[in-house]
Design a protein around this motif. Structure first.
Motif, PDB file in Angstrom:
ATOM      1  N   MET A   1       0.831  -1.203   0.000  1.00  0.00           N
ATOM      2  CA  MET A   1       0.000   0.000   0.000  1.00  0.00           C
ATOM      3  C   MET A   1       0.870   1.259   0.000  1.00  0.00           C
ATOM      4  O   MET A   1       1.969   1.262   0.577  1.00  0.00           O
ATOM      5  CB  MET A   1      -0.896   0.033   1.247  1.00  0.00           C
ATOM      6  N   GLY A   2       0.366   2.318  -0.592  1.00  0.00           N
ATOM      7  CA  GLY A   2       1.015   3.637  -0.529  1.00  0.00           C
ATOM      8  C   GLY A   2       2.465   3.589  -0.951  1.00  0.00           C
ATOM      9  O   GLY A   2       2.810   3.166  -2.065  1.00  0.00           O
ATOM     10  N   GLY A   3       3.350   3.989  -0.040  1.00  0.00           N
ATOM     11  CA  GLY A   3       4.771   4.035  -0.347  1.00  0.00           C
ATOM     12  C   GLY A   3       5.360   2.690  -0.708  1.00  0.00           C
ATOM     13  O   GLY A   3       6.460   2.608  -1.239  1.00  0.00           O
ATOM     14  N   SER A   4       4.629   1.612  -0.442  1.00  0.00           N
ATOM     15  CA  SER A   4       5.148   0.287  -0.760  1.00  0.00           C
ATOM     16  C   SER A   4       4.673  -0.223  -2.119  1.00  0.00           C
ATOM     17  O   SER A   4       4.934  -1.373  -2.462  1.00  0.00           O
ATOM     18  CB  SER A   4       4.758  -0.699   0.347  1.00  0.00           C
TER      19      SER A   4
ATOM     20  N   SER B   1       5.892  -4.346   2.952  1.00  0.00           N
ATOM     21  CA  SER B   1       5.333  -3.495   4.009  1.00  0.00           C
ATOM     22  C   SER B   1       6.439  -3.121   4.979  1.00  0.00           C
ATOM     23  O   SER B   1       7.066  -3.997   5.569  1.00  0.00           O
ATOM     24  CB  SER B   1       4.219  -4.249   4.748  1.00  0.00           C
ATOM     25  N   LYS B   2       6.668  -1.840   5.139  1.00  0.00           N
ATOM     26  CA  LYS B   2       7.702  -1.374   6.087  1.00  0.00           C
ATOM     27  C   LYS B   2       7.359  -1.818   7.498  1.00  0.00           C
ATOM     28  O   LYS B   2       8.159  -2.387   8.198  1.00  0.00           O
ATOM     29  CB  LYS B   2       7.741   0.166   6.103  1.00  0.00           C
ATOM     30  N   SER B   3       6.104  -1.539   7.877  1.00  0.00           N
ATOM     31  CA  SER B   3       5.687  -1.844   9.254  1.00  0.00           C
ATOM     32  C   SER B   3       5.469  -3.336   9.430  1.00  0.00           C
ATOM     33  O   SER B   3       5.576  -3.859  10.540  1.00  0.00           O
ATOM     34  CB  SER B   3       4.388  -1.112   9.561  1.00  0.00           C
ATOM     35  N   GLY B   4       5.122  -4.016   8.335  1.00  0.00           N
ATOM     36  CA  GLY B   4       4.798  -5.436   8.430  1.00  0.00           C
ATOM     37  C   GLY B   4       3.479  -5.666   9.143  1.00  0.00           C
ATOM     38  O   GLY B   4       3.205  -6.776   9.608  1.00  0.00           O
TER      39      GLY B   4
ATOM     40  N   THR C   1       0.370  -3.960   7.897  1.00  0.00           N
ATOM     41  CA  THR C   1      -0.708  -3.331   7.129  1.00  0.00           C
ATOM     42  C   THR C   1      -1.741  -4.383   6.725  1.00  0.00           C
ATOM     43  O   THR C   1      -1.401  -5.380   6.081  1.00  0.00           O
ATOM     44  CB  THR C   1      -0.098  -2.598   5.907  1.00  0.00           C
TER      45      THR C   1
ATOM     46  N   GLY D   1       7.972   5.563   4.195  1.00  0.00           N
ATOM     47  CA  GLY D   1       7.335   4.907   3.054  1.00  0.00           C
ATOM     48  C   GLY D   1       7.329   5.730   1.771  1.00  0.00           C
ATOM     49  O   GLY D   1       7.733   5.270   0.710  1.00  0.00           O
ATOM     50  N   ARG D   2       6.886   6.971   1.867  1.00  0.00           N
ATOM     51  CA  ARG D   2       6.725   7.757   0.639  1.00  0.00           C
ATOM     52  C   ARG D   2       8.041   8.296   0.082  1.00  0.00           C
ATOM     53  O   ARG D   2       8.059   8.864  -1.006  1.00  0.00           O
ATOM     54  CB  ARG D   2       5.715   8.882   0.867  1.00  0.00           C
TER      55      ARG D   2
ATOM     56  N   GLN E   1       0.957  11.120  -3.497  1.00  0.00           N
ATOM     57  CA  GLN E   1       1.137  10.588  -2.146  1.00  0.00           C
ATOM     58  C   GLN E   1       2.229  11.356  -1.391  1.00  0.00           C
ATOM     59  O   GLN E   1       2.066  11.729  -0.233  1.00  0.00           O
ATOM     60  CB  GLN E   1       1.514   9.102  -2.190  1.00  0.00           C
TER      61      GLN E   1
ATOM     62  N   GLU F   1       0.655  13.369   1.776  1.00  0.00           N
ATOM     63  CA  GLU F   1       0.925  12.783   3.087  1.00  0.00           C
ATOM     64  C   GLU F   1       2.008  13.563   3.837  1.00  0.00           C
ATOM     65  O   GLU F   1       2.019  13.607   5.052  1.00  0.00           O
ATOM     66  CB  GLU F   1       1.336  11.311   2.931  1.00  0.00           C
TER      67      GLU F   1
ATOM     68  N   GLN G   1       2.583  11.236   9.582  1.00  0.00           N
ATOM     69  CA  GLN G   1       1.265  11.154   8.943  1.00  0.00           C
ATOM     70  C   GLN G   1       0.226  10.942  10.054  1.00  0.00           C
ATOM     71  O   GLN G   1      -0.360   9.872  10.177  1.00  0.00           O
ATOM     72  CB  GLN G   1       1.194  10.056   7.862  1.00  0.00           C
TER      73      GLN G   1
ATOM     74  N   HIS H   1      -3.794   5.772   2.081  1.00  0.00           N
ATOM     75  CA  HIS H   1      -2.351   5.819   2.341  1.00  0.00           C
ATOM     76  C   HIS H   1      -1.715   6.957   1.543  1.00  0.00           C
ATOM     77  O   HIS H   1      -0.528   6.931   1.255  1.00  0.00           O
ATOM     78  CB  HIS H   1      -1.706   4.485   1.957  1.00  0.00           C
TER      79      HIS H   1
HETATM   80  O1  PA5 Z   1       4.216   6.797   3.269  1.00  0.00           O
HETATM   81  C1  PA5 Z   1       3.759   6.091   4.166  1.00  0.00           C
HETATM   82  O2  PA5 Z   1       4.283   6.025   5.264  1.00  0.00           O
HETATM   83  C2  PA5 Z   1       2.509   5.249   3.945  1.00  0.00           C
HETATM   84  O3  PA5 Z   1       1.823   5.600   2.802  1.00  0.00           O
HETATM   85  C3  PA5 Z   1       2.908   3.779   3.861  1.00  0.00           C
HETATM   86  O4  PA5 Z   1       3.762   3.615   2.789  1.00  0.00           O
HETATM   87  C4  PA5 Z   1       1.688   2.880   3.712  1.00  0.00           C
HETATM   88  O5  PA5 Z   1       0.767   3.127   4.745  1.00  0.00           O
HETATM   89  C5  PA5 Z   1       2.089   1.416   3.764  1.00  0.00           C
HETATM   90  O6  PA5 Z   1       2.720   1.117   4.971  1.00  0.00           O
HETATM   91  P1  PA5 Z   1       3.589  -0.186   5.132  1.00  0.00           P
HETATM   92  O7  PA5 Z   1       4.691  -0.130   4.153  1.00  0.00           O
HETATM   93  O8  PA5 Z   1       4.047  -0.156   6.543  1.00  0.00           O
HETATM   94  O9  PA5 Z   1       2.673  -1.343   4.855  1.00  0.00           O
END
Ligand code: PA5
Length: 543
Positions: free
Chosen positions: A91-94, A137-140, A142, A198-199, A281, A285, A359, A462
């Motif tokens: 999602m998003g940055g990923s 996923s950065k956070s692992g 999502t 992420g972004r 994004q 964000e 964010q 995201h």
């Molecule tokens: O830029 C950000 O921090 C967010 O858009 C994340 O990329 C997004 O929520 C996905 O998070 P994650 O990579 O932890 O799954």
């Protein structure tokens, strides 16, 4: 300036004049060099602790080099096993960077940043024998990404394929996904630099692994970024990142805080399809908080409504090649543009006084969705529509007109948009099968003269989701949800994908309403018929 040269031109003379003192101020403060040197004090004491762990992106063109060989080796290995179809769950940055990288390179990548059961089922229906899924996923933690992982793992197993050999993980060290990958014996885990948010992660493993496995030349991206890195670190008013930040800052000061983004010149070698979605994004964000910020409006091209006719509250930016109607023109190859826009976003954050690395409002919608998932009764419906018109059920937040024919309801909704405000269309539908929904953006913008954004839910949560809740509080929100014909269960989870999608729409709607924003939700009980009715009603409403 040619499309090959990396640069920024403030085409509009009035904007250039207003931007000049801001560019001088950034140069005099030494902001660009400090940023390049990862100085976390640039955004004030409140931002310092977050910034101190978020600035490694300024030198990724160097630190990401060792990844290239690893990606190439894995790609060759997979291909030798006949695995050449890459699916990305993120999602998003990923996912936004790999999407723009592969679209620019013209190589196929199936991106899953949706909870629409139909869209996920289509991805599952591809040739699984040839498929590898990159779970990013950065956070692992999502929920969308974890759901995709579970669904694909089961589908591989059901097809008699060793799922662990087909799952590649990109995550931060120590995250739940890194532990899980070890436990499950997933094929390979790429641990990303945790000091990049992420972004800002386009040139980390998050951007490079899926794009490289899909066949894009990711080494070239790093070369392109390297070619502009020194220039971006220069403390001059001519530095392109300083120019772009100053132009945005001046536009923001003048009340033109909506930034309309179009990729231009499709014949040019640096045509960057999808770049506006990535930049959307980054900007939304990073800047949309404390009741301020820049609202990116990603449009299909320079002919799209809202670009040339952008009005006083918006600034048009051409990406790729100079364009007559634009006030700002940004050129350069993709890798250089990633770094340039990241520098510019961080610098404009200093100008408008926000922390570009947090964010704070993203979590609220996630929490509301989780609460709904814990209360399945509420999810199943409970709430009766205020009106049913054909295949469209109408729901609204307090004060929103929901009685009458659909066209009357929309007329009242459009008519109530705040002066200088914006309309956000949020479609929780199938980005491929219901693709024509996105045409509503242009229809609404053209007919109302109001800047209008379009986002696929939950992807936009995201991205612009942060701005909607944290930025200028002048948005009006049109949610579109749709009936689910064939739902998908999420293995070992008490909800289906369709329920998750529904909870995300209701959860975000609730949070927006709590912010006092008008929310009109139109639920299509038959997606195709409802959409056709909606388009007709939009046309009628604006006559
Ligand atoms: O830029 C950000 O921090 C967010 O858009 C994340 O990329 C997004 O929520 C996905 O998070 P994650 O990579 O932890 O799954």
């Amino acid at each position: 300036m040619s499309g090959d040269e990396t640069g920024v031109v403030i085409v509009d003379a009035e904007l250039a004049e207003k931007a000049a003192p801001l560019a001088q101020r950034l140069a005099a403060d030494g902001a660009a060099a400090k940023l390049a040197a990862k100085d976390s004090t640039l955004w004030g004491p409140d931002a310092e602790s977050e910034a101190s762990i978020r600035l490694s992106w300024t030198t990724l063109h160097k630190s990401s080099r060792p990844l290239i060989g690893e990606i190439e080796a894995l790609r060759a290995e997979l291909r030798s096993e006949g695995v050449d179809r890459v699916v990305l769950a993120g999602m998003g940055g990923s996912s936004l960077a790999p999407e723009v990288i592969t679209a620019t390179a013209g190589v196929p990548l199936t991106v899953l940043d949706t909870t629409d059961p139909g869209q996920v089922a289509d991805a599952l229906a591809g040739d699984l024998e040839r498929t590898v899924i990159v779970v990013s996923s950065k956070s692992g933690g999502t929920v969308e990404t974890d759901s995709h992982r579970r669904i694909f793992a089961k589908a591989f197993a059901d097809a008699g394929i060793d799922a662990a050999r087909r799952i590649v993980v990109v995550t931060d060290p120590g995250s739940p996904f890194s532990e899980l990958a070890e436990k499950e014996g997933y094929r390979k885990t790429f641990l990303a630099d945790p000091h990049v948010g992420g972004r800002y992660s386009a040139l980390t493993a998050f951007g490079l692994v899926p794009a490289g496995l899909a066949g894009a030349d990711v080494a070239r991206l790093l070369d392109q970024a390297a070619s502009v890195a020194e220039t971006l670190a220069e403390d001059t008013a001519e530095n392109p990142a300083v120019q772009l930040a100053a132009a945005w800052g001046a536009a923001h000061e003048a009340g033109a805080e909506k930034v309309v983004l179009a990729a231009t010149d499709s014949g040019n070698s640096n045509y960057l399809p999808g770049f506006p979605d990535w930049a959307e994004q980054l900007i939304a964000e990073s800047t949309g908080k404390l009741g301020t910020g820049l609202l990116p409006v990603a449009v299909d091209g320079p002919d799209a409504p809202g670009f040339a006719d952008h009005g006083k509250d918006a600034t048009a930016v051409a990406i790729g090649a100079p364009e007559g109607a634009a006030q700002i023109s940004v050129t350069g190859p993709l890798g250089a543009q990633f770094l340039l826009w990241e520098f510019a976003t961080a610098l404009v954050g200093r100008l408008i006084g926000i922390n570009p690395f947090d964010q704070p409002d993203v979590e609220a919608a996630k929490k509301a969705a989780r609460a709904l998932l814990d209360d399945p009764e509420k999810l199943k419906g409970g709430e009766e529509p205020a009106t049913v018109d054909g295949a469209v059920e109408v729901f609204g937040s307090e004060g929103v007109v929901t009685e009458g024919k659909l066209a009357d309801i929309l007329r009242a909704f459009f008519g109530s948009v705040a002066d200088g405000g914006y309309i956000a269309v949020q479609a929780y539908l199938d980005r491929l099968d219901d693709a024509s929904t996105s045409l509503l953006r242009g229809e609404i913008a053209k007919r109302t003269g109001v800047q209008t954004t379009f986002g696929w839910g939950p992807r936009f949560l995201h991205s612009t989701g942060q701005y909607h809740k944290g930025g200028h509080q002048n948005g009006s929100f049109l949610q579109i949800t749709g009936a689910v014909e064939d739902d998908l269960s999420v293995p070992d989870r008490p909800y289906t994908l369709g329920q998750l999608q529904h909870a995300q729409a209701l959860g975000d709607g609730q949070v927006l309403a709590e912010h006092g924003r008008p929310v009109l939700r139109l639920h299509l009980t038959d997606r195709a018929a409802g959409l056709a009715e909606l388009v007709r009603a939009v046309q009628e409403a604006a006559q």
